[in-house]
Write an enzyme that holds these catalytic residues in place. Sequence first.
Site, PDB file in Angstrom:
ATOM      1  N   LYS A   1       0.872  -1.183   0.000  1.00 49.60           N
ATOM      2  CA  LYS A   1       0.000   0.000   0.000  1.00 49.60           C
ATOM      3  C   LYS A   1       0.906   1.229   0.000  1.00 49.60           C
ATOM      4  CE  LYS A   1      -1.530   2.956   2.405  1.00 49.60           C
ATOM      5  NZ  LYS A   1      -1.406   4.276   1.771  1.00 49.60           N
TER       6      LYS A   1
ATOM      7  N   GLY B   1       3.335   4.395  12.982  1.00 46.98           N
ATOM      8  CA  GLY B   1       4.003   3.147  13.375  1.00 46.98           C
ATOM      9  C   GLY B   1       3.430   2.586  14.669  1.00 46.98           C
TER      10      GLY B   1
ATOM     11  N   GLU C   1      10.439   1.581  10.080  1.00 48.86           N
ATOM     12  CA  GLU C   1      11.383   2.677   9.801  1.00 48.86           C
ATOM     13  C   GLU C   1      10.613   3.965  10.047  1.00 48.86           C
ATOM     14  OE1 GLU C   1      14.837   0.688   8.370  1.00 48.86           O
ATOM     15  OE2 GLU C   1      14.477   2.783   8.841  1.00 48.86           O
TER      16      GLU C   1
ATOM     17  N   CYS D   1      13.951  11.354   6.065  1.00 45.83           N
ATOM     18  CA  CYS D   1      13.734  10.876   7.434  1.00 45.83           C
ATOM     19  C   CYS D   1      14.948  11.134   8.314  1.00 45.83           C
ATOM     20  CB  CYS D   1      13.374   9.415   7.423  1.00 45.83           C
ATOM     21  SG  CYS D   1      14.405   8.473   6.320  1.00 45.83           S
TER      22      CYS D   1
ATOM     23  N   GLU E   1       9.667  16.191  14.698  1.00 45.08           N
ATOM     24  CA  GLU E   1      10.091  16.124  13.303  1.00 45.08           C
ATOM     25  C   GLU E   1       9.223  17.071  12.465  1.00 45.08           C
ATOM     26  OE1 GLU E   1       9.149  12.488  11.147  1.00 45.08           O
ATOM     27  OE2 GLU E   1      11.133  12.627  10.238  1.00 45.08           O
TER      28      GLU E   1
HETATM   29  P1  NDP Z   1       2.649   8.515   7.500  1.00 48.90           P
HETATM   30  O1  NDP Z   1       3.002   7.754   8.721  1.00 48.90           O
HETATM   31  O2  NDP Z   1       1.560   9.506   7.577  1.00 48.90           O
HETATM   32  O3  NDP Z   1       2.225   7.510   6.316  1.00 48.90           O
HETATM   33  C1  NDP Z   1       3.047   6.443   5.913  1.00 48.90           C
HETATM   34  C2  NDP Z   1       2.183   5.390   5.274  1.00 48.90           C
HETATM   35  O4  NDP Z   1       1.304   4.853   6.259  1.00 48.90           O
HETATM   36  C3  NDP Z   1       1.304   5.931   4.156  1.00 48.90           C
HETATM   37  O5  NDP Z   1       1.205   4.948   3.143  1.00 48.90           O
HETATM   38  C4  NDP Z   1      -0.013   6.120   4.870  1.00 48.90           C
HETATM   39  O6  NDP Z   1      -1.123   6.111   3.993  1.00 48.90           O
HETATM   40  C5  NDP Z   1      -0.028   4.923   5.783  1.00 48.90           C
HETATM   41  N1  NDP Z   1      -0.959   5.017   6.895  1.00 48.90           N
HETATM   42  C6  NDP Z   1      -1.518   6.132   7.450  1.00 48.90           C
HETATM   43  N2  NDP Z   1      -2.351   5.791   8.461  1.00 48.90           N
HETATM   44  C7  NDP Z   1      -2.313   4.437   8.550  1.00 48.90           C
HETATM   45  C8  NDP Z   1      -2.959   3.483   9.396  1.00 48.90           C
HETATM   46  N3  NDP Z   1      -3.807   3.850  10.367  1.00 48.90           N
HETATM   47  N4  NDP Z   1      -2.703   2.176   9.205  1.00 48.90           N
HETATM   48  C9  NDP Z   1      -1.824   1.777   8.255  1.00 48.90           C
HETATM   49  N5  NDP Z   1      -1.203   2.622   7.414  1.00 48.90           N
HETATM   50  C10 NDP Z   1      -1.436   3.951   7.560  1.00 48.90           C
HETATM   51  O7  NDP Z   1       3.993   9.150   6.960  1.00 48.90           O
HETATM   52  P2  NDP Z   1       4.174  10.075   5.679  1.00 48.90           P
HETATM   53  O8  NDP Z   1       3.693   9.378   4.463  1.00 48.90           O
HETATM   54  O9  NDP Z   1       3.625  11.423   6.007  1.00 48.90           O
HETATM   55  O10 NDP Z   1       5.775  10.116   5.590  1.00 48.90           O
HETATM   56  C11 NDP Z   1       6.532  10.927   6.385  1.00 48.90           C
HETATM   57  C12 NDP Z   1       7.057  10.172   7.593  1.00 48.90           C
HETATM   58  O11 NDP Z   1       7.779   9.033   7.178  1.00 48.90           O
HETATM   59  C13 NDP Z   1       8.033  10.999   8.383  1.00 48.90           C
HETATM   60  O12 NDP Z   1       7.797  10.853   9.748  1.00 48.90           O
HETATM   61  C14 NDP Z   1       9.383  10.378   8.043  1.00 48.90           C
HETATM   62  O13 NDP Z   1      10.374  10.529   8.995  1.00 48.90           O
HETATM   63  C15 NDP Z   1       9.010   8.954   7.862  1.00 48.90           C
HETATM   64  N6  NDP Z   1      10.004   8.282   7.047  1.00 48.90           N
HETATM   65  C16 NDP Z   1      10.879   7.444   7.656  1.00 48.90           C
HETATM   66  C17 NDP Z   1      11.887   6.849   6.940  1.00 48.90           C
HETATM   67  C18 NDP Z   1      12.838   5.922   7.599  1.00 48.90           C
HETATM   68  O14 NDP Z   1      13.525   5.189   6.918  1.00 48.90           O
HETATM   69  N7  NDP Z   1      12.930   5.914   8.915  1.00 48.90           N
HETATM   70  C19 NDP Z   1      12.046   7.089   5.511  1.00 48.90           C
HETATM   71  C20 NDP Z   1      11.063   7.982   4.965  1.00 48.90           C
HETATM   72  C21 NDP Z   1      10.066   8.551   5.723  1.00 48.90           C
HETATM   73  P3  NDP Z   1      -1.663   7.451   3.292  1.00 48.90           P
HETATM   74  O15 NDP Z   1      -0.652   8.515   3.483  1.00 48.90           O
HETATM   75  O16 NDP Z   1      -1.812   7.042   1.899  1.00 48.90           O
HETATM   76  O17 NDP Z   1      -2.944   7.756   3.955  1.00 48.90           O
END
Ligand code: NDP
Length: 480
Positions: free
Chosen positions: A166, A224, A242, A276, A373
């Site tokens: 997803k 997460g 991550e 990130c 962040e």
């Molecule tokens: P989000 O946590 O908002 O979303 C990440 C993914 O999770 C998206 O596909 C999102 O779907 C999905 N999601 C949202 N809610 C749920 C839920 N309740 N259950 C399951 N899946 C869900 O992060 P962002 O997309 O805004 O990305 C930014 C974040 O990612 C930052 O905090 C960044 O630090 C982190 N990140 C970490 C990395 C690492 O390697 N540590 C690398 C890159 C980013 P949708 O958005 O489609 O609704």
Amino acid sequence: MVKDFATIDPATEEKLADIAQGGVEDIDRAVIAARQAFERGSWSSMTPSQRQRILYRLGDLILENADELAWLESLDNGKPVSVARVADIPLTADLFHYMAGWVRTLEGSVVPVSDIAVPGAEFHAYTLREPIGVVGLITPWNYPLLIAAGWQMAACLAAGNTVVLKPSEVTPLSILRFGELALEAGIPEGVINIVPGAGSDAGARLSSHPDVDKIGFTGSTRTGRGILKAIADSNLKKVTLELGGKSPDIIMDDADLEVAIPGAAEGIFFNHGQCCCAGSRLYVQEKIFDRVVAGISDYAKTIRLGSGQDADTQMGPLVSKNQENTVLGYIQSGLDEGAEITTGGHKVGDKGFFVEPTVFVNTNSQMKMVREEIFGPVLSIERFSGLEDLVQKANNTEFGLGSGIWTTDLSNAHKVAKAIRAGTVFINCYNVFDAAMPFGGYKQSGWGRNRGKEAFEAYTETKAVYVRLDGIHHTSFACG
Ligand code: NDP
């Protein structure tokens, strides 16, 4: 009836395409397809040489289609097409080439065992390394293809698993094109299933699905946490997380400032701060503080903002209106709490989600913008006196993803590298990534590692097999 959602160009706010929106039922169907493909063994039982060739071919196809993939990534995410072309796409291809090499190492070992559990007995004992099964991947928008396909899927497929992905609903285009390339490379049907949809709906179903064996998640710490709850309340599937970061970057007074100033500036401003492990908290030794603040502020002023499609652009728009609001909100909170801006701080233009590269001074560890962040082009710069003071400040965070140090003193470099509680330390460089190096977080930045041998192993199960050789068959008494 199939519902659609629009994906938009963050530089113009115009619609790029309507995408079919997967929901709970689509995830269920995808999991069935992935389960059936796994049980059929069309992927996991393929010979290692065949599986290796297909993954390598997929890496080649990504390179052959690099211009198109970079263009899609730039349109959907906003990043300069030139950046996607030299970073996102070749790094994704390299992960497939690299992980293809691990396919043939999926081997166990013969283990010498004792007779303590069954006195006098003789055993031949060995371990098997096997794929976990059906893996659900949930990924973000900052490196849409690199994280979903490269960091997550390549290792997962190399180990013989099948996948339901997803992707972020904000940036679905490049990964959908990747799906076509995967079929072209020879990945059997049902092995990769991509379901664009909302996190609260499709993502939540995937993480709580009773027939998914592992979740690989990249995203925010908040999401997460929710995924862990869903896993605890469903089938206790395995998980790699991550998560977010608030990484310290450090400039010692013996650093080569010609290198350190642009290096630290790129450490935060690269990819519009949407990394990130972005070096978002900069600590500078007292003697050089003013010079570094001036240098980084000047650097920020020269960054050319524009559409990712323009050849001159160095920084594109933020990915969405939501992200723009979040970043501007953090800038305001910094001002409200008494921090001072040396450059930037504003939205740019009427169309598109452009925010100026922004530098703050007079910040402290209590401020919201220093603790949380931001995931945007916003840097705080604070001074430190000596190593002890520095390590205390750098580690004063709930995160532990990245960190950087700029110095010409080898001894200090290694001392700080050891003292920092983070998964990656960059010395005299920043944002360097390689397929073979593990990446992940200490503390609330995650569980487990992506990339490298660690990622491959995290997508396998280990089975212990005991074969009794001495012909005596009465029951033994040891128990676990
Ligand atoms: P989000 O946590 O908002 O979303 C990440 C993914 O999770 C998206 O596909 C999102 O779907 C999905 N999601 C949202 N809610 C749920 C839920 N309740 N259950 C399951 N899946 C869900 O992060 P962002 O997309 O805004 O990305 C930014 C974040 O990612 C930052 O905090 C960044 O630090 C982190 N990140 C970490 C990395 C690492 O390697 N540590 C690398 C890159 C980013 P949708 O958005 O489609 O609704």
